[in-house]
Each structure stands twice: as C-alpha cells, then as structure tokens.
Design an enzyme around this catalytic site. Structure first.
Site, PDB file in Angstrom:
ATOM      1  N   HIS A 249       0.865  -1.189   0.000  1.00  0.00           N
ATOM      2  CA  HIS A 249       0.000   0.000   0.000  1.00  0.00           C
ATOM      3  C   HIS A 249       0.895   1.231   0.000  1.00  0.00           C
ATOM      4  O   HIS A 249       2.120   1.141   0.139  1.00  0.00           O
ATOM      5  CB  HIS A 249      -0.953   0.004   1.200  1.00  0.00           C
ATOM      6  CG  HIS A 249      -0.262   0.028   2.532  1.00  0.00           C
ATOM      7  ND1 HIS A 249       0.413   1.141   3.018  1.00  0.00           N
ATOM      8  CD2 HIS A 249      -0.113  -0.928   3.490  1.00  0.00           C
ATOM      9  CE1 HIS A 249       0.918   0.874   4.210  1.00  0.00           C
ATOM     10  NE2 HIS A 249       0.625  -0.384   4.512  1.00  0.00           N
ATOM     11  N   ASP A 376      -1.789 -19.317  12.904  1.00  0.00           N
ATOM     12  CA  ASP A 376      -0.584 -19.750  13.618  1.00  0.00           C
ATOM     13  C   ASP A 376      -0.616 -19.238  15.059  1.00  0.00           C
ATOM     14  O   ASP A 376      -0.631 -18.031  15.304  1.00  0.00           O
ATOM     15  CB  ASP A 376       0.657 -19.220  12.890  1.00  0.00           C
ATOM     16  CG  ASP A 376       1.917 -19.946  13.304  1.00  0.00           C
ATOM     17  OD1 ASP A 376       2.248 -19.903  14.499  1.00  0.00           O
ATOM     18  OD2 ASP A 376       2.577 -20.539  12.417  1.00  0.00           O
ATOM     19  N   SER A 391       2.718  -4.939   7.024  1.00  0.00           N
ATOM     20  CA  SER A 391       2.296  -4.732   5.639  1.00  0.00           C
ATOM     21  C   SER A 391       3.447  -5.020   4.687  1.00  0.00           C
ATOM     22  O   SER A 391       4.554  -4.526   4.872  1.00  0.00           O
ATOM     23  CB  SER A 391       1.823  -3.289   5.438  1.00  0.00           C
ATOM     24  OG  SER A 391       0.712  -3.012   6.235  1.00  0.00           O
TER      25      SER A 391
END
Length: 435
Positions: A249, A376, A391
C-alpha cells in the site's frame, strides 16, 4: 384476422425478447465476476468453467499460442450444459476468447496472455523507509498577525488547501522546506507566484507574503513537510532487474492522508524493538529501529496505492529462501492454507500459517484482492494477528508467491487483506523488461 395474426406475432416477439433479457440477467448473476483477462505462464495449463447459457468461441489464430480442448464427460449431465475449456499454453503472446449467450449473442471478451514464468525472492525482512517528497506538502493552514494587529488568512484566500504540494516559487523548483523559507525571506514582501499540485493537476496562484509580528519574518500562512520515515516489510526482489516491492500500500501523510510523491528515498535495515499487540478496535504495531544508515538496501523510486518500489543497491543476506520461487497469477490462487513470511522481535524472517478465506476476482489492481486469517498460534500469541509494520509480508501458497499483506480488519485483528502479487510486480516495472 390479419390484426389477430399481427397481435400473436408481436406477442411472440415480445416473449422472445423478454426471455433473452431474463437469460442475460441470469448470466450477469452467475458470471458477474468473470475476469476480463487471464495470465498463463508458458508451459502451464488452466481450465475455464462457464455456466449455461454461456459458451466460448475463438478463431484459429488462438492455436498459435494455446492448445484448446473442450472437456466433455458424457456420463455427467452437468458437463453437457456447462462449458469447460482446457487451455494449455504453448508460446508467448496474447489472444482473445469470446463469451456468447446461447452461442450467438455476444456477452464478453476475455484476453488470454501467455507470459514467461517469473521467479522472485520472497522477502519478509523488516525494513525502514525514508522518503523525501517532490516539492513540499502543505499540512496546515494558519492566520498571520501583522505589526498592526490585523489577522490575515492569505493561504485560504489564495485557494490553497491542506494536502496540496508546493512545487515552485516564481517558477523556481522547491527543494525542501528550508529552501521555501530562504526564497520567502528574499522576496522582501513582494508578490510571488506559487505553483501548486493538487490531485496530479497543477495550477498557479499569486500571493503577497505578510511580515509576522511574532518573529518579524515573511510568511505565507501554511505549514509544510518535506520528508517522512516509517517501518514496513519487504515483499520481494527480482534478481535479474534488481527491482524490489514492499508494503503493498502507499505511504501517506499522517495528517492529510495524501499519498506522498517521491523525490528520492531509500530502504534501510531495521530491527524490531517492540510489538504492541492488536486488539479489537485497536490495531497493533511493530516498532523498529533503523541501523546501518550509511549502507541503504535500495533506492526508492515509486510510492503508489499498491506499494513502494525501487532498485536494490546492496545484498539482502537474511532471506528465508536462497533460491527464487515462482510468482502465481490470481487464477492460480485457492481458498485454503497458505503462510506468510515476516519478522518479529527475534529479528529473523520466519513463516507463519494463515488461511486464505476469500478471493476477489479483479480486472484491475486493488490492494484488497483477498481476505486472509492468521491461524498460527505463535503469531497470535505474539501480535494478536496482523499489525501495522507487517504490511508487505509475502503470502506463499503451493510454493509460489501469491500476494502480500496490506491491511488489518480493525474489528478482528486475526483477519486482514492481501494484494495479488501480480499487481505489485506490474507496478514494479519488471514486466517492462520481461514481456
């Protein structure tokens, strides 16, 4: 009698027209997510499934790049009403297939691109990002009080808004905020012309600086910023072109939310120093510390809504993979198990299990290509799920890079969005050399 026949004929025509419209509605509902483009790597195969009343047609030139066969199981009634086409790629190139309703009403054209296989080194390393903006970003508007006690709001009066970028003064390019101060004081209060950039469009406005009663300096009535820094995760690098992609992003200004335009910048090594666990309604965060500032990993060239991109100038030695792996296109991705590569406070790249729970078929780049869920326990116990700073973490499925983590769902930090890796590779410019 003739009138009666004409009425019956009109009624039949109307009925047929109505049935065709009804069929079109059914097609739109059942096949509304049909992609307009497929990318198939050389040597790979793909099956296109269409539902009645759609069928596929193509001309003979398609066979130059694709081997096409129809799948038809005579013992399966569904295979008689549905249209399954098996595509096997032969040679690089692009061809069009056409969807038709009932075999004769044109519905949609799909382009099939046979592309070279692309191999990427998946990342997962924590990186620091330093970015210098093109021009300076206007982050605040303020009144100026002159020596006579009169307040002036000259920035607003001149049409300047928060989020604009000041690109030039009197047609002289602005280098940084200190350059703006220097040119402003040299104006001696005379009218100057500002070149402003707003939403990729430029305009000019004239403004006369006001001398402030506070510090006796000329001012324009706005605050500016020319750089920013933060922590994220490297997604991939491509050895042949030395290109990299990260974040998935854009880097935006904290105050304005605008995407920062890149003048120059770099990615550097970062150590994770602490992790704030994500909670419902409160995103978590990875906090990092930059190091080896004099030895940047790469030059930052692009900041887009789909990630940051540039060229590597130094080796990244702590990759989880010592060999590149294949990039997957969106039609190869499946709902089901996968894993991400990311760095936590042990400062090494590790893999953590996730599940891809939804795939959004896309015809153009978007950072919300799929929804993932962290499964997980190690990652859940450490971070609560997906947190800021994660990110860009690459998503791996079936030993192929399929995407990157982009955003967390604020009300459920165990879930988040991912972007298809093909969109990031496209933005990086690698295809410019490969295709």
């Amino acid at each position: 009698m003739n009138n009666n026949n004409s009425y019956k004929l009109s009624k039949r025509i109307f009925t047929c027209f109505f049935l065709i419209i009804l069929l079109c509605i059914i097609v739109f509902q059942k096949n509304g997510s049909l992609p307009s483009e497929y990318n198939i790597q050389i040597g790979e195969s793909h099956t296109i499934n269409t539902k009645f009343p759609l069928s596929l047609s193509f001309d003979e030139t398609v066979e130059d790049i694709l081997e096409i066969s129809k799948i038809n199981d005579r013992n399966n009634i569904f295979s008689r009403v549905n249209n399954q086409i098996h595509l096997k790629s032969i040679e690089k190139g692009s061809k069009e297939l056409k969807y038709n309703i009932l075999g004769f009403i044109p519905y949609k054209t799909v382009r099939v691109n046979v592309v070279p296989k692309l191999y990427l080194y998946p990342g997962g390393q924590s990186i620091g990002v330093r970015l210098n903006t093109e021009g300076v970003l206007i982050v605040g508007i303020a009144e100026i009080l002159d020596d006579e006690g009169v307040k002036h709001n000259i920035a607003e009066a001149s049409g300047i808004r928060i989020g604009d970028s000041l690109m030039a003064i009197n047609n002289q390019k602005v280098e940084n905020k200190y350059h703006v101060i220097e040119m402003l004081q040299n104006s001696n209060g005379e009218k100057i012309t500002l070149t402003i950039k707003r939403n990729d469009k430029y305009f000019q406005t004239d403004i006369t600086p006001i001398k402030s009663s506070e510090d006796k300096k000329f001012k324009l009535g706005f605050w500016v910023r020319d750089k920013t820094a933060g922590v994220g995760t490297l997604t991939f690098f491509h050895e042949e072109s030395s290109k990299f992609g990260a974040l998935g992003h854009a880097i935006t200004d904290v105050e304005t939310g605008n995407i920062l335009s890149v003048k120059d910048g770099e990615i550097i090594k970062s150590k994770v120093v602490s992790i704030q666990e994500g909670k419902k309604g409160r995103p978590g965060e990875i906090r990092g510390l930059f190091y080896e500032l004099d030895k940047p990993l790469g030059r930052l060239l692009k900041n887009t809504i789909h990630g940051i991109y540039g060229e590597l100038i130094n080796d990244i030695n702590d990759s989880k993979y010592n060999k590149p792996i294949e990039m997957a296109y969106q039609h190869e991705i499946e709902v089901g198990p996968a894993y991400i590569l990311t760095t936590l406070d042990d400062n090494k790249v590790d893999r953590y299990d996730i599940e891809i729970i939804r795939i959004n078929t896309q015809v153009k780049a978007d950072s919300k290509s799929m929804i993932i869920r962290v499964t997980d326990d190690r990652l859940l116990n450490k971070t609560g799920g997906i947190v800021q700073g994660m990110s860009g973490s690459p998503i791996i499925q079936n030993n192929k890079v399929v995407g990157a983590v982009t955003h967390v769902l604020v009300n459920d930090p165990t879930k988040g969005y991912g972007i298809f890796i093909e969109w990031m590779v496209e933005e990086s410019g690698i295809f410019d050399k490969k295709m």
